[in-house]
Design an enzyme around this catalytic site. Structure first.
Site, PDB file in Angstrom:
ATOM      1  N   TYR A 181       0.801  -1.095   0.090  1.00  7.62           N
ATOM      2  CA  TYR A 181       0.008   0.017   0.063  1.00  7.62           C
ATOM      3  C   TYR A 181       0.813   1.369  -0.130  1.00  7.62           C
ATOM      4  O   TYR A 181       2.036   1.199   0.929  1.00  7.62           O
ATOM      5  CB  TYR A 181      -1.120  -0.008   1.278  1.00  7.62           C
ATOM      6  N   ASN A 236      -2.624   6.522   6.600  1.00  7.88           N
ATOM      7  CA  ASN A 236      -3.470   7.026   7.758  1.00  7.88           C
ATOM      8  C   ASN A 236      -4.104   6.516   8.868  1.00  7.88           C
ATOM      9  O   ASN A 236      -3.903   5.148   8.567  1.00  7.88           O
ATOM     10  CB  ASN A 236      -4.385   8.121   7.034  1.00  7.88           C
ATOM     11  N   SER A 273       4.436   9.179  12.428  1.00  8.30           N
ATOM     12  CA  SER A 273       5.830   8.892  12.176  1.00  8.30           C
ATOM     13  C   SER A 273       6.526   9.829  13.387  1.00  8.30           C
ATOM     14  O   SER A 273       5.844  10.587  14.038  1.00  8.30           O
ATOM     15  CB  SER A 273       6.183   9.433  10.835  1.00  8.30           C
ATOM     16  N   GLN A 292      10.295  15.401  10.402  1.00  9.88           N
ATOM     17  CA  GLN A 292       9.365  14.420  10.864  1.00  9.88           C
ATOM     18  C   GLN A 292       8.014  15.094  11.212  1.00  9.88           C
ATOM     19  O   GLN A 292       7.172  14.517  11.013  1.00  9.88           O
ATOM     20  CB  GLN A 292       9.899  13.770  12.025  1.00  9.88           C
ATOM     21  N   HIS A 345       5.487  15.421   8.584  1.00 12.77           N
ATOM     22  CA  HIS A 345       4.802  14.190   7.935  1.00 12.77           C
ATOM     23  C   HIS A 345       3.335  14.356   8.203  1.00 12.77           C
ATOM     24  O   HIS A 345       2.232  13.905   7.422  1.00 12.77           O
ATOM     25  CB  HIS A 345       5.182  13.035   8.918  1.00 12.77           C
ATOM     26  N   GLU A 363      10.858   5.422  16.376  1.00 11.68           N
ATOM     27  CA  GLU A 363      10.959   4.997  14.879  1.00 11.68           C
ATOM     28  C   GLU A 363      12.247   5.140  14.412  1.00 11.68           C
ATOM     29  O   GLU A 363      12.877   4.343  13.931  1.00 11.68           O
ATOM     30  CB  GLU A 363       9.636   5.625  14.160  1.00 11.68           C
ATOM     31  N   HIS A 364      12.488   6.672  14.375  1.00 17.93           N
ATOM     32  CA  HIS A 364      13.954   6.875  13.951  1.00 17.93           C
ATOM     33  C   HIS A 364      14.550   7.636  15.234  1.00 17.93           C
ATOM     34  O   HIS A 364      14.131   8.234  16.082  1.00 17.93           O
ATOM     35  CB  HIS A 364      13.829   8.063  13.188  1.00 17.93           C
ATOM     36  N   ASP A 410      15.334   7.723   4.662  1.00 18.79           N
ATOM     37  CA  ASP A 410      14.170   7.766   4.327  1.00 18.79           C
ATOM     38  C   ASP A 410      14.058   7.570   2.657  1.00 18.79           C
ATOM     39  O   ASP A 410      13.196   6.906   1.967  1.00 18.79           O
ATOM     40  CB  ASP A 410      13.446   9.094   4.439  1.00 18.79           C
ATOM     41  N   HIS A 425       1.423 -39.806  20.542  1.00 18.54           N
ATOM     42  CA  HIS A 425       2.641 -39.368  19.997  1.00 18.54           C
ATOM     43  C   HIS A 425       3.569 -40.407  20.736  1.00 18.54           C
ATOM     44  O   HIS A 425       4.667 -40.628  19.831  1.00 18.54           O
ATOM     45  CB  HIS A 425       2.754 -37.956  20.900  1.00 18.54           C
TER      46      HIS A 425
END
Length: 431
Positions: A124, A209, A233, A255, A258, A322-323, A356, A415
């Site tokens: 996506y 989103n 983000s 950032q 975003h 995240e970063h 990025d 078993h």
């Protein structure tokens, strides 16, 4: 940005908390769209494209003519940039190729793993406020390296029914099999369930989103795997007196732009850095086209003064960003202490934008604290590990009795029987 000076560790959980959204009404809307797409296929997707993307389509699939047209609409400079980025992404992810080893765990017992690509994956790619053609490269390139046979891409068209040409050029460079004009929840539903046009995928990748994220999590409960849970983000910057104020402010704003629900965090050991960065952020912000979006993100953001670099890295690990940008003089030492982060950028020159776009690392990363448990997208994301084992007669005698005892004590006598008959057979066969 709010400023906190020397906060007690007992308050860290409060400081690293992300903004929370009320998901109840959102979930109701998402489920209604997903159910409609599952039941009515293409007809539902086309209907929602008209409703949400304000375009009336006659076909979902991007044609070869449209792919060729896109090549003419993208500048040579951008094509060269896309190719450079693709080559670096390919080089970095190719180095992650798995090589299984056969291990003899006991005499006559051999075990090994084989990496097998997921046959069909769905990607996506958002196309709303910013057409993320870089994400096409990030998701499709490792899928191609892994050996996925069918790489399906969904992205919303514009009001003329066209997909951004750079997205189509990136798709061709990275080896995407099919591109479809579908955005939002309806695209996730189409890839999860399959429609007359869009084939069902076995795993869905990509950002989006809050509606897209909710849809991905919903379909992952029963119908398809997803890359990871994710949210808005975010970046954390660790700075000291040696850091470049202009660089730090630029990294925070990269950032913040975003989206209004993004978040940035500055952790510093230098008190004068707080005011200097605040002033520089305002100066740079005034020149940004997306300044209104960035300003809303900054309202959710924070600058924290801590006692030393040891405390800085512990707070960062609690945040699990995240970063993570570490632009301190001791960045190499602090890098060794990173436990929770999606992707880490070291030194004054390693801006998050490099990752990025073009350094080669993947920018599809865990957000919202999920870096505590999840990795970013990598080559393994597109593969399954299938385990194998081979036992010969000697192997049956090596581990057979242990299997019988364990099965019997778990009260799983069938078993036990499966091994017992083999033990008896091997003993009878032995001279």
């Amino acid at each position: 940005m709010r400023i906190e000076k020397y906060p007690e560790e007992s308050r860290w959980n409060e400081l690293v908390r992300r903004p929370q959204m009320d998901m109840s009404k959102l979930t109701e809307t998402v489920n209604a769209v997903l159910d409609d797409v599952r039941e009515h296929g293409d007809e539902a997707v086309l209907r929602y494209e008209e409703k949400f993307d304000h375009v009336r389509l006659t076909s979902l699939r991007v044609s070869e003519e449209e792919m060729a047209e896109a090549e003419q609409l993208v500048s040579d400079e951008l094509k060269k940039s896309l190719q450079l980025a693709h080559d670096n992404i390919h080089r970095f992810h190719s180095a992650q190729t798995f090589e299984g080893k056969k291990i003899e765990t006991m005499s006559g017992v051999t075990c090994w793993q084989k990496s097998v690509a997921i046959e069909r994956v769905g990607l996506y790619i958002p196309g709303g406020t910013a057409p993320l053609f870089s994400t096409v490269l990030m998701l499709a390139t490792p899928a191609k390296i892994a050996g996925c046979k069918d790489i399906v891409l969904c992205t919303p068209p514009n009001r003329e029914g066209k997909v951004h040409p750079a997205i189509l050029v990136a798709a061709r460079i990275a080896g995407v099999s099919q591109v479809f004009k579908a955005g939002g929840v309806q695209a996730i539903g189409a890839m999860a369930y399959g429609t007359e046009s869009v084939p069902k995928s076995y795993k869905i990748f990509g950002p989006g989103n809050q509606y897209v994220m909710a849809a991905k999590q919903q379909v992952s409960l029963h119908d398809v795997a997803i890359d990871m849970p994710a949210g808005p983000s975010e970046v954390c910057v660790i700075a000291d007196e040696s850091s470049n104020v202009e660089f730090v402010a630029a990294d925070l704003l990269s950032q913040a732009e975003h989206g209004p629900d993004s978040q940035v965090l500055l952790i510093t050991t230098c008190e004068s850095m707080l005011q200097a960065v605040a002033v520089e952020v305002e100066r740079q912000l005034s020149a940004l086209p997306r300044r209104d979006i960035a300003r809303q993100a900054l309202d959710n953001s924070l600058m924290v003064l801590v006692a030393d670099s040891e405390e800085a890295i512990r707070l960062s690990n609690a945040y699990a960003p995240e970063h993570l940008i570490i632009c301190t003089k001791d960045h190499a030492l602090l890098a060794e202490k990173v436990v929770n982060a999606g992707s880490v950028f070291l030194g004054n020159y390693a801006c998050e934008s490099a990752g990025d776009y073009a350094s080669g690392t993947n920018h599809t990363l865990p957000t919202h604290g999920y870096a505590l448990a999840y990795s970013g997208v990598n080559l393994d994301s597109y593969c399954r590990k299938v385990t194998f084992q081979h036992l010969n007669a000697e192997g049956v005698l090596s581990i057979g009795r242990a299997v019988e005892v364990m099965a019997e004590n778990e009260q799983l006598l069938a078993h036990k029987q499966a091994m017992s008959v083999r033990i008896n057979y091997v003993k009878q066969e032995k001279p």
